[in-house]
Design a protein around this motif. Sequence first.
Motif, PDB file in Angstrom:
ATOM      1  N   ARG A  23      -2.564   5.001  12.186  1.00 48.37           N
ATOM      2  CA  ARG A  23      -1.672   3.690  11.891  1.00 48.37           C
ATOM      3  C   ARG A  23       0.193   3.971  12.281  1.00 48.37           C
ATOM      4  N   LEU A  54       4.611   5.204   5.070  1.00 50.29           N
ATOM      5  CA  LEU A  54       5.006   4.980   6.319  1.00 50.29           C
ATOM      6  C   LEU A  54       6.387   4.362   6.970  1.00 50.29           C
ATOM      7  N   ALA A  60       0.760  -2.548   9.805  1.00 50.21           N
ATOM      8  CA  ALA A  60       0.037  -1.361   9.957  1.00 50.21           C
ATOM      9  C   ALA A  60      -1.276  -1.239   9.234  1.00 50.21           C
ATOM     10  N   LYS A  61      -0.572  -1.461   7.772  1.00 53.47           N
ATOM     11  CA  LYS A  61      -2.156  -1.100   6.989  1.00 53.47           C
ATOM     12  C   LYS A  61      -2.707  -2.235   7.238  1.00 53.47           C
ATOM     13  N   LYS A  62      -2.894  -3.321   7.321  1.00 51.97           N
ATOM     14  CA  LYS A  62      -3.373  -4.983   7.588  1.00 51.97           C
ATOM     15  C   LYS A  62      -3.957  -4.484   8.530  1.00 51.97           C
ATOM     16  N   ALA A  68       1.130  -1.245  -0.160  1.00 52.66           N
ATOM     17  CA  ALA A  68       0.132  -0.060  -0.160  1.00 52.66           C
ATOM     18  C   ALA A  68       0.916   1.425   0.029  1.00 52.66           C
ATOM     19  N   LEU A 104       9.991  -0.450  -1.857  1.00 51.99           N
ATOM     20  CA  LEU A 104       9.976   0.153  -0.115  1.00 51.99           C
ATOM     21  C   LEU A 104      11.585   0.502   0.199  1.00 51.99           C
ATOM     22  N   MET A 113       4.757  -2.620   8.487  1.00 54.62           N
ATOM     23  CA  MET A 113       4.608  -3.463   7.282  1.00 54.62           C
ATOM     24  C   MET A 113       3.231  -3.792   8.053  1.00 54.62           C
ATOM     25  N   ALA A 155      10.854  -9.141   6.495  1.00 53.48           N
ATOM     26  CA  ALA A 155       9.611  -8.475   6.136  1.00 53.48           C
ATOM     27  C   ALA A 155       8.911  -7.893   5.530  1.00 53.48           C
ATOM     28  N   GLU A 185       0.277   3.590   1.613  1.00 55.54           N
ATOM     29  CA  GLU A 185       0.803   4.469   3.329  1.00 55.54           C
ATOM     30  C   GLU A 185       1.384   3.295   3.923  1.00 55.54           C
ATOM     31  N   THR A 186       1.656   2.610   2.759  1.00 61.71           N
ATOM     32  CA  THR A 186       2.840   1.484   4.153  1.00 61.71           C
ATOM     33  C   THR A 186       4.427   2.414   3.408  1.00 61.71           C
TER      34      THR A 186
END
Lengths: 377, 250
Positions: B72, A9, B195-197, A3, A66, B193, A60, A5-6
């Motif tokens: 998040r 972050l 957090a989105k889930k 995502a 990433l 990794m 991970a 979002e990931t």
Amino acid sequence: MIAPETARLLRKTVARFVDREVRPVANRLEEGKEFPWELFRRAADLGFFRMRYPKEKGGAGGNATLFNIMCEELARGYMSLAAITAMQCLMCTDFIFKFGTDAIRDEYFHPAMRGEKVGAFCLTEPDAGTDLASIRTIAEPDGDGYVINGLKTWITNAPVADMFTVLCLTDRKSGLKGANFFLVDRKTAGVSVSKKFDKMGTRAAVIAEVAFENARVPAANRLGEEGRGMANLMRILAEIRAMTAALSLGLARAAYDDSLRYVKERHAFGSPIGSYQLIRAKIANMATEIEASRLMLYWVTDMLDRGAKCLKEASMAKYFVSEVACRACDEATRIFGAYSYSNEYDVNRYFRDTRFLLFGGGTSEILQDIIGRELGL
Amino acid sequence: MKIIVCVKRVPDTETRIRIAAGGKGIDNSEANFVLNPYDEYAVEEAIRIKEKTQAEVAVLSYGPEEATKEIRTAIAMGADKGILIKDPKALVRDAGAVASVLAAALKGMQFDLLFFGKQAIDSDEASVGPMTAQLLKLPCISFINKLEIGNGTVTAQRDVEGGKEVVASPMPVALTAQKGLNEPRLPALKGIMRAKKIPIEELAPAQVKDRVEVISLELPPQRKGGKVVGEGKDAAVPLAKLLKTEARVI
């Protein structure tokens, strides 16, 4: 599928780590010329080394995008740490992870992920760098294993490494068709590491020569099928080049950020120097080339994530972005004037570190040649 | 044990403050937002308690859709779940309204510890924590910089003028976190990794009115450039004179 979002972050977290814990100590570490153990262990604790490996096998579960975001942000902070982290994530552990037995993975891969063991990747030899086909290090089959003889040079992490992934010929007559990677434990009899090189930049990414003199390894330490060494290297070559582009982008951004701040603060003839057209042009060129670099790099990582063939594009990205980093750091030193000549200023370090980017992952000259060949010439 | 941490999305401290058209609010269109730094102490403390006692940590925020990013971040640090009371106007409401919305949502939830940051770094009122506690009729210990969990009780330490104060309270209790309580962690890759889930539960805000109105906002006057009064010891006399006559500080 990762995502956005990931990715956001991750970038924010690595940036925060870099600003809080890395940038304040970078010049001191550079002066000390020692492997940055504390930051290396922090990177391990934050899970950075696990990035590229699948979750079910101790990784991970990140992807190329990433991984390169992380490399870019680390390089914005300190190139030596970025280079060490990238090595530990990719070249120093990839072959061990993919081709090692369970016992080998338990002994080397998992400790490397935890930051308990440091890896090194041995390709270059005194007479074989860009021209890898000239390597002479040989691993001769002998009973239930191999005996390795040869000399490897410019080996990042070698002075502190616990294990080496070494490109060797198993049969001199077949040249690179008889090339294989071998895992060699540093404690193996016949392995010796030279004193570390004194170099211009990336001084905490310690480098040395590694000599193998009748170093015996078990058959299981051959990483990959017999004769598949070069094919397996080609598999990660695009990744290595994209990563070097990411390191370059991070460094270019650092030079740009510092310059932008400085041209607003520094006054000459009664105005901030950023108000003068020649300085504005420098800043504008840096910003433009950085945006172009960003698009190019993440275009390549997207291809890597889709499993598309992209060696040509990755070579283009590495060539282009590393040259952008050189130009950005050169301009930064001109903007900072005499201050950039002082080792106390970060731009001095950026300027020195650019040279590392020109050689690692293929020189600009060889990459131009490869791109030309890929274009059918 | 159940812990709820209330967090706020705030502009980071490096954001250049610009007053919005109309002169009653801040233009945040170009701001970078972060999890309120004092809330980070609260999240960190909750996660440390979780690591010792297997507590469950939920993060609650009253904010716009984008506040899921800060929730998040807290999940990436180690919180178990997130709840957003979604309202595009949440960040400009008065402290009483925010506390009323939070209290209405919290009434239906079970918890032993209710954490807040001591204040949000945007409005700096330090009111929402104690006000929410009051609305829920909970004991409240504000500005804590040390916390120990006992059997159904907490003991907390806070700085008071010239010394320290140690206070105890039964649970459930509201606590507001001060700098010094801990050193908040950076989320590790595993947390990022993950957090989105984790789905974030969304709630509608209770309908409450604002009672405090901003009449006007203005930036502090621009600082004037410095003045060089001399060099070395020759500067001492004119400097002392100016400090006395012009700056009037001595």
